[in-house]
Design a protein around this motif. Structure first.
Motif, mmCIF file in Angstrom:
data_model
loop_
_atom_site.group_PDB
_atom_site.id
_atom_site.type_symbol
_atom_site.label_atom_id
_atom_site.label_comp_id
_atom_site.label_asym_id
_atom_site.label_seq_id
_atom_site.Cartn_x
_atom_site.Cartn_y
_atom_site.Cartn_z
ATOM 1 N N SER A 9 63.465 13.527 70.444
ATOM 2 C CA SER A 9 63.146 14.039 69.107
ATOM 3 C C SER A 9 62.290 13.050 68.328
ATOM 4 C CB SER A 9 64.430 14.318 68.314
ATOM 5 O OG SER A 9 65.211 15.276 68.982
ATOM 6 N N VAL A 10 62.592 11.751 68.462
ATOM 7 C CA VAL A 10 61.790 10.733 67.775
ATOM 8 C C VAL A 10 60.370 10.743 68.321
ATOM 9 C CG1 VAL A 10 61.468 8.254 67.422
ATOM 10 C CG2 VAL A 10 63.735 9.255 67.189
ATOM 11 N N GLU A 12 58.793 13.204 69.783
ATOM 12 C CA GLU A 12 58.106 14.427 69.359
ATOM 13 C C GLU A 12 57.622 14.316 67.921
ATOM 14 O OE1 GLU A 12 60.813 17.623 70.015
ATOM 15 O OE2 GLU A 12 60.835 17.356 72.194
ATOM 16 N N ALA A 13 58.395 13.654 67.066
ATOM 17 C CA ALA A 13 58.005 13.503 65.667
ATOM 18 C C ALA A 13 56.768 12.628 65.511
ATOM 19 C CB ALA A 13 59.157 12.907 64.854
ATOM 20 N N CYS A 126 51.766 3.972 62.505
ATOM 21 C CA CYS A 126 52.954 4.717 62.119
ATOM 22 C C CYS A 126 54.141 3.760 62.151
ATOM 23 C CB CYS A 126 53.181 5.881 63.080
ATOM 24 S SG CYS A 126 54.650 6.867 62.713
ATOM 25 N N VAL A 156 58.248 7.762 59.824
ATOM 26 C CA VAL A 156 59.312 8.572 60.411
ATOM 27 C C VAL A 156 60.623 7.862 60.089
ATOM 28 C CG1 VAL A 156 60.379 9.388 62.548
ATOM 29 C CG2 VAL A 156 57.889 9.471 62.295
ATOM 30 N N ARG A 176 68.209 14.523 53.328
ATOM 31 C CA ARG A 176 66.850 14.986 53.031
ATOM 32 C C ARG A 176 66.639 15.107 51.517
ATOM 33 N NH1 ARG A 176 62.044 14.607 54.164
ATOM 34 N NH2 ARG A 176 62.470 15.009 56.349
ATOM 35 N N SER A 189 58.347 13.812 55.177
ATOM 36 C CA SER A 189 58.331 12.881 56.313
ATOM 37 C C SER A 189 59.487 13.221 57.250
ATOM 38 C CB SER A 189 58.482 11.437 55.827
ATOM 39 O OG SER A 189 57.388 11.048 55.035
ATOM 40 N N PRO A 190 59.266 13.109 58.569
ATOM 41 C CA PRO A 190 60.347 13.416 59.511
ATOM 42 C C PRO A 190 61.585 12.570 59.250
ATOM 43 C CG PRO A 190 58.255 13.187 60.660
ATOM 44 C CD PRO A 190 58.013 12.744 59.245
ATOM 45 N N LEU A 191 62.747 13.213 59.293
ATOM 46 C CA LEU A 191 64.042 12.555 59.106
ATOM 47 C C LEU A 191 64.916 12.974 60.276
ATOM 48 C CD1 LEU A 191 65.990 10.947 57.187
ATOM 49 C CD2 LEU A 191 66.628 13.160 56.217
ATOM 50 N N ILE A 192 65.241 12.018 61.146
ATOM 51 C CA ILE A 192 65.898 12.344 62.408
ATOM 52 C C ILE A 192 67.182 11.536 62.558
ATOM 53 C CG2 ILE A 192 65.644 12.334 64.928
ATOM 54 C CD1 ILE A 192 62.568 12.436 64.351
#
Length: 201
Positions: A9-10, A12-13, A126, A156, A176, A189-192
């Motif tokens: 998942s990280v 992919e983000a 990034c 991220v 979030r 921003s992505p939050l995983i």
């Protein structure tokens, strides 16, 4: 690392940021002689003892950084090349934990660590900001993220130690909202949620 549950998942983000860099190259706003040879520069930052080195080691699949319960084991940025499953070249930076400046003042090693981390942020395309799920979005987390945004870097957020969160129902949504209220400039921003120890996320 043992279970490797969902850590893709990280990765992919991060893909959209790699695509954007390639687009910038195509548009001529990013000057690179050969775009295929240019690795994505990715830094991992956060407060001391949030799991940055564990995530770094897990992504690489080997123990490159020291890890342990004691904060401050990583004193300098460590850089390692990494090739993603789709063949994308990445330069991955593990950094020392950014402490509050007052606590670092007068401690030469810690002062050097802060400078080294800031250099890694400035060098990066990034940045993964690692947050402790048991103590999320403390003032220092917000300061670090604001600094990265001011440097114009993509962000991220990786909320680590997710395996220690007992009540997960609605927890990501709450985080979030907290993020969007505290750092509106980074809304979206992505939050995983991750566990660098177990591999989750």
């Amino acid at each position: 690392p043992e279970q490797n549950l969902g850590t893709d998942s990280v990765i992919e983000a991060l893909e959209p940021f790699a695509d954007q860099i390639e687009q910038d190259v195509a548009d001529g706003t990013e000057k690179v002689e050969n775009p295929e040879d240019r690795p994505l520069r990715l830094a991992i930052v956060g407060r001391p003892n949030v799991g940055k080195s564990s995530l770094f080691n897990h992504i690489l699949g080997e123990e490159r950084s020291l890890t342990g319960p004691e904060p401050g084991l990583t004193r300098d940025s460590i850089t390692a090349p990494w090739i993603t499953e789709n063949g994308r070249a990445v330069l991955l930076h593990d950094t020392a934990g950014l402490r509050k400046s007052a606590r670092a003042a007068g401690h030469t090693l810690e002062e050097l660590s802060v400078v080294s981390t800031l250099d890694a942020i400035q060098f990066a395309d990034c940045v993964i900001v690692v947050i402790d799920a048991t103590q999320p979005f403390e003032k220092q987390d917000l300061t670090i993220a604001d600094l990265i945004e001011k440097e114009g870097r993509a962000v991220v957020f990786a909320v680590n130690k997710w395996d220690l969160v007992e009540d997960r129902a609605g927890a990501i949504g709450k985080l979030r909202r907290q993020l969007d209220e505290s750092l509106p400039q980074l809304t979206g921003s992505p939050l995983i949620a991750i566990s660098a120890r177990s591999g989750e996320g």
